[in-house]
Scaffold this active site. Structure first.
Site, PDB file in Angstrom:
ATOM      1  N   HIS A   1       0.801  -1.119   0.035  1.00  8.09           N
ATOM      2  CA  HIS A   1       0.025   0.055   0.062  1.00  8.09           C
ATOM      3  C   HIS A   1       0.841   1.291  -0.120  1.00  8.09           C
ATOM      4  CE1 HIS A   1       0.811  -1.280   4.148  1.00  8.09           C
ATOM      5  NE2 HIS A   1       0.681   0.227   4.518  1.00  8.09           N
TER       6      HIS A   1
ATOM      7  N   HIS B   1       1.202   5.559   1.165  1.00 11.10           N
ATOM      8  CA  HIS B   1       0.607   6.543   1.929  1.00 11.10           C
ATOM      9  C   HIS B   1       0.535   7.781   1.453  1.00 11.10           C
ATOM     10  CE1 HIS B   1       0.962   3.986   6.033  1.00 11.10           C
ATOM     11  NE2 HIS B   1       1.704   3.514   5.218  1.00 11.10           N
TER      12      HIS B   1
END
Ligand code: 5GP
Ligand code: ZN
Length: 134
Positions: free
Chosen positions: A99, A101
């Site tokens: 993922h 940020h």
């Protein structure tokens, strides 16, 4: 990965504050934001980290990161944006589903910082050689 928490979030099996979704990604508000508006770009296809993520997913993720950075800036009025992506525990990764940020930043907020290391010219030269030769 049936037991992966972010796979469940990406599929929509676990309710989240979703701010964007398409066929390949879900973008959610981080539950513990560095600043309000901190988003996570989560691919729907599981991979544990950047090393094992398909190039086409990474390419799309970066284009989406730009889109989300612009949205976060408009929504929060922040002074800047960090795009952060952690791989392995030593680098701060806590959820082992790739993922990215998107973190809104403000002048002097000090939410992300690191100490720099001194390197001699010889050390720079050795490292340059090592990396260039791989
Ligand atoms: P990492 O440390 O692996 O780069 O980032 C994991 C992020 O996921 C952390 O910033 C953490 O706050 C966020 N997170 C962990 N669990 C949840 C959750 O259940 N919901 C949301 N929205 N974010 C989560
Ligand atoms: Zn997963």
């Amino acid at each position: 990965m049936s037991d992966c928490f972010f796979c469940k979030i990406a599929k929509g099996d676990i309710p989240t504050n979703t701010v964007y979704e398409d066929d390949n990604f879900r973008v959610i508000l981080d539950i513990a934001p560095a600043n309000p508006g901190h988003c996570l770009i989560i691919p729907k296809k599981h991979s544990p980290n950047i090393y094992e993520t398909d190039d086409d997913v990474l390419a799309k993720a970066m284009v989406l990161a730009k889109k989300m950075a612009v949205k976060v800036k408009k929504a929060t009025g922040c002074d800047g944006v960090n795009i952060m992506q952690n791989n392995e525990e030593a680098a701060g990764q806590t959820v082992f589903h790739f993922h990215m940020h998107i973190i809104p930043r403000y002048k002097d907020d000090n939410v992300l910082s690191y100490n720099t290391k001194k390197q001699t010219d010889e050390e720079f030269a050795q490292m340059r050689q090592k990396l260039a030769d791989l």
